[in-house]
Design an enzyme around this catalytic site. Structure first.
Site, PDB file in Angstrom:
ATOM      1  CE1 TYR A 124      -7.053  -2.322   3.543  1.00 47.63           C
ATOM      2  CE2 TYR A 124      -9.479  -1.953   3.147  1.00 47.63           C
ATOM      3  CZ  TYR A 124      -8.248  -1.988   3.826  1.00 47.63           C
ATOM      4  OH  TYR A 124      -8.501  -2.063   5.299  1.00 47.63           O
ATOM      5  CE  LYS A 126      -6.952  -5.297   5.308  1.00 44.98           C
ATOM      6  NZ  LYS A 126      -5.838  -5.656   6.255  1.00 44.98           N
ATOM      7  CG  LEU A 143       5.306 -10.650  15.554  1.00 41.70           C
ATOM      8  CD1 LEU A 143       6.275  -9.591  15.821  1.00 41.70           C
ATOM      9  CD2 LEU A 143       5.955 -11.740  14.443  1.00 41.70           C
TER      10      LEU A 143
END
Ligand SMILES: NC(=O)c1ccc[n+]([C@@H]2O[C@H](COP(=O)([O-])OP(=O)(O)OC[C@H]3O[C@@H](n4cnc5c(N)ncnc54)[C@H](OP(=O)(O)O)[C@@H]3O)[C@@H](O)[C@H]2O)c1
Length: 270
Positions: A162, A166, A17
């Site tokens: 952001y 991460k 996936l």
């Protein structure tokens, strides 16, 4: 990778996936994984782009990937996506958590909901999918590839949510790789630097941003990530400049890093 997952029937189809497969790094991962013989499920919001990629892959003689249209920032969509895999008589043995986005600008003025959307996709969806699919991946002795960023090693003024998201992805991925050491499952975290994709436009960066800095192609990043995942590497930083940043950042005083990243992001604002 032969045992079916606990919930999978004896004829269940083992799939890889890939989230965010409709574009750029995710699409390149899909193309090269299909070419290497992996049977795929492709997830993103854009049905037309996923269907067209699935057609392209089928045209090469490979089985047509399962297309799963989902806005992964919506928690209910994750449940539907997992149900969609089971309804197709399949189970996930390789999970590639690639979907993600960022926003450039001061956290105090960027839209709050949009910033929360970054956390929903980059952190919540990645974690939820991983935890839901983990029992099946362990049963299949499969693999996980997380797409983080070179920003995982840095604080990120003007892309604060952001970079923080991460850093989470890297920390989560490394911890899982240790926990799963004796299970036969490998967890690889890919940390790309600037890559020419639609990421910059969605983040609100100026149009010329990528011409001002050394960057890599989505294909090269995908190849490095795939090779690292298949070799069972814990962390992959593609490109020598990015490797240098990942080595030097932890050795550099945080105050200096904050100033350097703030200056870089200010020059990228649209
Ligand atoms: N480009 C760079 O410079 C760079 C550097 C370091 C790390 N990365 C990371 O690399 C990964 C891939 O990014 P990219 O550069 O290939 O960017 P991209 O071209 O913007 O692709 C992002 C992918 O994520 C999907 N996506 C976005 N929001 C989604 C949502 N709510 N639900 C489901 N899918 C969603 C998009 O598909 P739809 O729009 O169809 O949903 C698209 O397939 C991201 O995790 C990014 O943070 C990129």
């Amino acid at each position: 990778m032969t045992q079916p997952s606990p919930s999978a029937g004896p004829t269940s189809r083992p799939l890889s996936l890939i989230t965010g497969a409709s574009d750029d790094i995710g699409r390149e991962l899909a193309r090269l994984m299909a070419a290497r013989g992996h049977d795929l499920a492709l997830a993103a919001r854009s049905r037309d782009r996923l269907e067209s990629l699935a057609d392209d892959i089928a045209a090469t003689g490979r089985p047509r990937p399962l297309v799963l249209v989902a806005d992964l920032a919506d928690p209910a969509a994750i449940e539907n996506l997992v149900a969609g895999v089971e309804a197709a008589g399949a189970h996930v043995e390789i999970l590639v958590n690639n979907a993600g986005y960022g926003l450039i600008g001061p956290a105090r003025t960027l839209d709050r909901r949009n910033q929360l959307g970054v956390a929903d996709l980059n952190i919540r969806a990645l974690t939820d999918l991983t935890l839901r699919l983990l029992p099946g991946i362990v049963a299949a002795r499969g693999r996980i590839l997380h797409v983080a960023s070179i920003g995982s090693f840095l604080p990120g003024p003007y892309m604060a949510v952001y970079y923080a998201s991460k850093a989470y992805v890297l920390s989560f991925g490394e911890a899982l790789s240790k926990e799963l050491e004796s299970s036969g499952v490998t967890v690889t975290t890919l940390c790309p630097g600037p890559t020419v994709t639609g990421f910059q436009a969605r983040a609100g960066m100026s149009a010329g941003t990528m011409s001002k800095m050394p960057s890599m192609s989505a294909r090269a990043v995908a190849e490095a990530g795939y090779a690292g995942m298949m070799a069972g590497r814990r962390v992959v930083v593609p490109g020598w400049r990015n490797k240098l940043v990942s080595i030097l950042a932890p050795l550099t005083p945080r105050g200096l890093l904050l100033g350097a990243v703030a200056r870089m992001q200010e020059s990228r604002k649209g």
